[in-house]
Design an enzyme around this catalytic site. Sequence first.
Site, PDB file in Angstrom:
ATOM      1  N   LYS A  42      47.322  49.266  33.288  1.00 47.40           N
ATOM      2  CA  LYS A  42      47.107  48.637  34.658  1.00 47.40           C
ATOM      3  C   LYS A  42      48.956  48.427  34.426  1.00 47.40           C
ATOM      4  O   LYS A  42      50.095  48.189  35.281  1.00 47.40           O
ATOM      5  CB  LYS A  42      46.385  47.441  34.298  1.00 47.40           C
ATOM      6  CG  LYS A  42      44.896  48.355  34.486  1.00 47.40           C
ATOM      7  CD  LYS A  42      44.254  46.908  34.562  1.00 47.40           C
ATOM      8  CE  LYS A  42      42.562  47.947  34.753  1.00 47.40           C
ATOM      9  NZ  LYS A  42      41.628  46.986  34.691  1.00 47.40           N
ATOM     10  N   GLN A  48      39.902  41.526  32.177  1.00 48.08           N
ATOM     11  CA  GLN A  48      39.621  42.735  31.554  1.00 48.08           C
ATOM     12  C   GLN A  48      38.249  42.043  31.428  1.00 48.08           C
ATOM     13  O   GLN A  48      38.061  41.111  30.534  1.00 48.08           O
ATOM     14  CB  GLN A  48      40.551  43.079  30.868  1.00 48.08           C
ATOM     15  CG  GLN A  48      40.330  44.761  30.474  1.00 48.08           C
ATOM     16  CD  GLN A  48      40.007  45.299  31.791  1.00 48.08           C
ATOM     17  OE1 GLN A  48      40.890  45.584  32.391  1.00 48.08           O
ATOM     18  NE2 GLN A  48      39.148  47.013  31.722  1.00 48.08           N
ATOM     19  N   ASP A  80      40.267  41.922  41.814  1.00 46.95           N
ATOM     20  CA  ASP A  80      39.228  43.666  41.603  1.00 46.95           C
ATOM     21  C   ASP A  80      38.283  43.251  42.811  1.00 46.95           C
ATOM     22  O   ASP A  80      37.827  44.069  42.514  1.00 46.95           O
ATOM     23  CB  ASP A  80      38.829  42.447  40.093  1.00 46.95           C
ATOM     24  CG  ASP A  80      39.494  43.286  39.391  1.00 46.95           C
ATOM     25  OD1 ASP A  80      39.727  44.834  39.708  1.00 46.95           O
ATOM     26  OD2 ASP A  80      39.050  43.342  37.586  1.00 46.95           O
TER      27      ASP A  80
END
Length: 293
Positions: free
Chosen positions: A60, A103, A126
């Site tokens: 990412k 994460q 997200d």
Amino acid sequence: MTEQAKPTDPTRIDGKKNSRRLLKQVKSRVAACVDKGVTPCLAVVLIGDNPASQVYVRSKERRAKKAGIATRDHRAPGATTEELLAVIKQLNEDPEVDGILVQLPLPSNIDSDAILLAIHPDKDVDGFHPYNLGRLMIGKHRFVACTPQGCMHLLEEQGQELSGKRALVVGRSTIVGKPVAHLLLQANTTVTIAHSRTKNLAEEVARADILVAAVGRPNFIKGEWIRPGALVIDVGINRLEDGTLTGDVEYEAARERAAAITPVPGGVGPMTIACLLNNVVIAAERRAGLRDD
Ligand code: NAP
């Protein structure tokens, strides 16, 4: 070159190609933000020492840098929930941070719900915060979770009218199944959601013009169930004993019937990071006054 990788296969929905196209758009929108004095910035928080998470985070960050997005790296292997909440608070208050990514999965000692709830909804790139999930449900989304967003990009790229079609989503998780079902509803499809208690899944699949599989069981959906001419999006990522990856749908058999289908790997996966960076640039465009939604 594997059968799945044949570039000339008209039934293959190429996630890599589509993600490159989206990343190109993201890059030019980043440049427009920079022109306004705003450098889009993603803060990446990694707790624990899960090797897969480390790989995802590196990937990412690499992609973000390539698109011109700055990254802030927060790694705290042995952090407690309280320490992590303090990091989130600091990132929420930092005017130069546009997006915060924690994460997942978090180590078992961390209260994951408390962490996801602590991220400010305006920086929730997200799209997992209940506020953003609620916005999606009422059809006024601000950030859409990345994998569901990627599924919709791939469907829209097929150039078929989605409105009025029958869509089946197999799987009802909060990060994939439910959000993708809401997006399909917004696209005016008639949506059914199947799950582990669904009876006669084969019949449900056979009725679907659009199938999104998000189960996590290798080759679980049989090719012979697929409705001829259906669009098939396979979200599943399953590692087999020999180390190879496969999806939830029997690819080769399904491809004989489907109008188009995503391979695994190379389908939905590459879209997920591109959609994350798309969300970061949306946040930065808001900060730069380039959008007011
Ligand atoms: P999850 O939270 O485990 O949800 C799986 C869903 O499948 C559940 O809703 C479950 O139903 C349903 N299911 C299980 N057995 C079933 C059965 N026999 N018939 C019908 N439905 C059944 O998984 P997830 O997080 O949504 O992920 C699903 C898959 O997508 C995984 O392979 C994951 O690795 C992959 N994934 C890929 C990406 C990407 O970037 N491409 C991103 C996220 C996830 P119940 O609710 O009834 O238990």
